[in-house]
Design an enzyme around this catalytic site. Structure first.
Site, mmCIF file in Angstrom:
data_model
loop_
_atom_site.group_PDB
_atom_site.id
_atom_site.type_symbol
_atom_site.label_atom_id
_atom_site.label_comp_id
_atom_site.label_asym_id
_atom_site.label_seq_id
_atom_site.Cartn_x
_atom_site.Cartn_y
_atom_site.Cartn_z
ATOM 1 N N PRO A 142 -8.527 5.315 15.647
ATOM 2 C CA PRO A 142 -7.531 6.313 16.061
ATOM 3 C C PRO A 142 -6.136 5.739 16.305
ATOM 4 O O PRO A 142 -5.146 6.345 15.925
ATOM 5 C CB PRO A 142 -8.126 6.879 17.346
ATOM 6 C CG PRO A 142 -9.587 6.684 17.208
ATOM 7 C CD PRO A 142 -9.749 5.391 16.457
ATOM 8 N N GLU A 171 2.999 -3.300 -7.923
ATOM 9 C CA GLU A 171 3.311 -4.574 -7.276
ATOM 10 C C GLU A 171 3.358 -5.730 -8.260
ATOM 11 O O GLU A 171 4.098 -6.684 -8.065
ATOM 12 C CB GLU A 171 2.280 -4.878 -6.186
ATOM 13 C CG GLU A 171 2.274 -3.878 -5.029
ATOM 14 C CD GLU A 171 3.564 -3.941 -4.202
ATOM 15 O OE1 GLU A 171 4.264 -4.960 -4.274
ATOM 16 O OE2 GLU A 171 3.859 -2.954 -3.500
ATOM 17 N N GLY A 185 0.835 -1.201 0.000
ATOM 18 C CA GLY A 185 0.000 0.000 0.000
ATOM 19 C C GLY A 185 0.858 1.235 0.000
ATOM 20 O O GLY A 185 2.091 1.146 -0.005
ATOM 21 N N GLU A 222 10.824 -6.446 0.339
ATOM 22 C CA GLU A 222 10.544 -7.556 -0.552
ATOM 23 C C GLU A 222 9.040 -7.809 -0.541
ATOM 24 O O GLU A 222 8.321 -7.378 0.349
ATOM 25 C CB GLU A 222 11.290 -8.801 -0.095
ATOM 26 C CG GLU A 222 11.687 -8.761 1.358
ATOM 27 C CD GLU A 222 12.277 -10.061 1.876
ATOM 28 O OE1 GLU A 222 12.130 -11.088 1.195
ATOM 29 O OE2 GLU A 222 12.835 -10.039 2.976
ATOM 30 N N GLU A 253 -0.989 1.238 -7.251
ATOM 31 C CA GLU A 253 -0.330 0.271 -6.369
ATOM 32 C C GLU A 253 -0.318 -1.122 -6.998
ATOM 33 O O GLU A 253 0.685 -1.836 -6.936
ATOM 34 C CB GLU A 253 -1.051 0.200 -5.019
ATOM 35 C CG GLU A 253 -0.806 1.388 -4.106
ATOM 36 C CD GLU A 253 0.635 1.448 -3.605
ATOM 37 O OE1 GLU A 253 1.293 0.383 -3.546
ATOM 38 O OE2 GLU A 253 1.103 2.570 -3.306
#
Lengths: 220, 220
Positions: free
Chosen positions: A77, A59, A39, A108, A55
């Site tokens: 929170p 990846e 992410g 990795e 993303e």
DNA sequence: TGAGTTATCGTCGACTTGACGATATAAGTC
DNA sequence: GACTTATATCGTCAAGTCGACGATAACTCA
């Protein structure tokens, strides 16, 4: 009040018959050295879906293939010790093949069978569990299983997707009947496999139906 | 990069047989005077679900009743002219009765049948459409229709929920058979209605099943 | 008391599903 | 080439489910 906003990916595939998720090893604190979902931060002028797509490409190198959908948002929170961070989680289903590439802040990346998961950083364990359950449920009433397959696939490959994701065995004959008789699920290409063991199988592509009607239900 | 984070509510109920949504009239710019979904900023130390629950209580006074779930997040760069705002939308299903209360930044709040919607501020039209579709789909495979009903309800009331949300007619006899024979959907209380027209109906409460198996499918 | 209204129970045929037999078509083995 | 093994694909059958709809029950209202 201002928040940091990230996008995290539950990236699933089937490898060697096992439902697997892409995990990265964190190169920096917090949770340095720990496993986490891939992410990153949403860019200033970027839509959420675009950030997830970016993303995914980073990846896997995959663009357009598979399936990408929003899974949900997590913003308790205390979930990130660095401050108030809300993450929008996305669920991606991709065919097996892409070798993982290391992302920017990841040492990795590797596929891990969901049956053998390490503890995950942040609340990623919960996010992953939600993603897996979403995938399991969606196989019931959408043709999304095909997102795990290459562009052309056999009924048996599709059945193995269901078996891997659900962790059950399905009767090949009943499955074949159901898939081929459900309108818009798969479309025959006319081509067949060759060189495999047993009788050659017809090749199909994914049909146009957005949902399965009637659905293909799990037991219980 | 930092974002403002809000929570918006798609708050649905059934009023006079019509699926309706709670809309507020905006008291301040942008879209001053326009219709919008109720919502507000997430507080510094507040979880997302808690913020949604707080909004729900502020708007309806209801606590615990009905159903509240996350719908999805919307964060396109231009969606709010004041800057970068990500909203986490929640879907709430509540029984009819609560008169709307004016929220803090809302001049007024009112139930509007979804068949007669005005244009909405921001991307709230899209959010509402997604919420309605989610509600329609969830009635198929969960017992959530009961969230629109008072604690005790008749099979006919439950049927009218389905009819209002789906916009279709259902056969009362087949619906009765399906609901009472699906395990965990409803539980008979032993009590009955009285004083209504026609034969008194048995009263039921919602059962414990989290999903309907088999589901109650829409046509087509 | 009778008419109207709604709830609830039954019945029937069409369809779907799960269990499983049978056949088709390939690769490999001798 | 004949046989074995493996897989794909087609059929059969009973049980379950669904949609259409008849019949009856138990109220209110006039």
């Amino acid at each position: 009040m201002s928040f940091a906003v990230t996008v995290d990916l539950v990236l699933l595939t089937i490898r060697e018959g096992a439902l697997s998720v892409l995990l990265i090893r964190r190169a920096i604190p917090p949770y340095q050295g720990g496993s986490a979902l891939p992410g990153g931060f949403v860019l200033p002028e970027e839509d959420l879906d675009d950030a997830a797509e970016r993303e995914l490409v980073e990846e896997t190198g995959l663009r357009g293939a598979g399936h990408l959908e929003q899974l949900g948002s997590y913003g308790a929170p205390g979930r990130d010790p660095r401050g108030r961070v809300v993450t929008i989680a996305y669920l991606a289903l991709v065919p097996d093949a892409p070798s993982p590439r290391a992302g920017s802040d990841a040492a990795e990346a590797d596929w891990v069978p969901v049956a053998a998961l390490p503890p995950l950083a942040f609340d990623h364990g919960r996010i992953l569990a939600d993603g897996i359950e979403r995938a399991r449920a969606k196989l019931e009433y959408t043709p999304l299983a095909a997102a795990f397959c290459p562009p052309e696939f056999t009924i048996a490959e599709l059945r193995q997707v269901y078996e891997s994701v659900w962790g059950t065995r399905l009767d090949p004959r009943n499955f074949h009947r159901k898939v081929t008789s459900t309108d818009g699920f798969v479309v025959a290409t006319g081509r067949s496999t060759a060189g495999e063991r047993g009788r050659p199988a017809q090749l199909f592509v994914r049909g146009a139906a957005p949902v399965l009607y009637p659905p293909l239900l799990r037991k219980g």
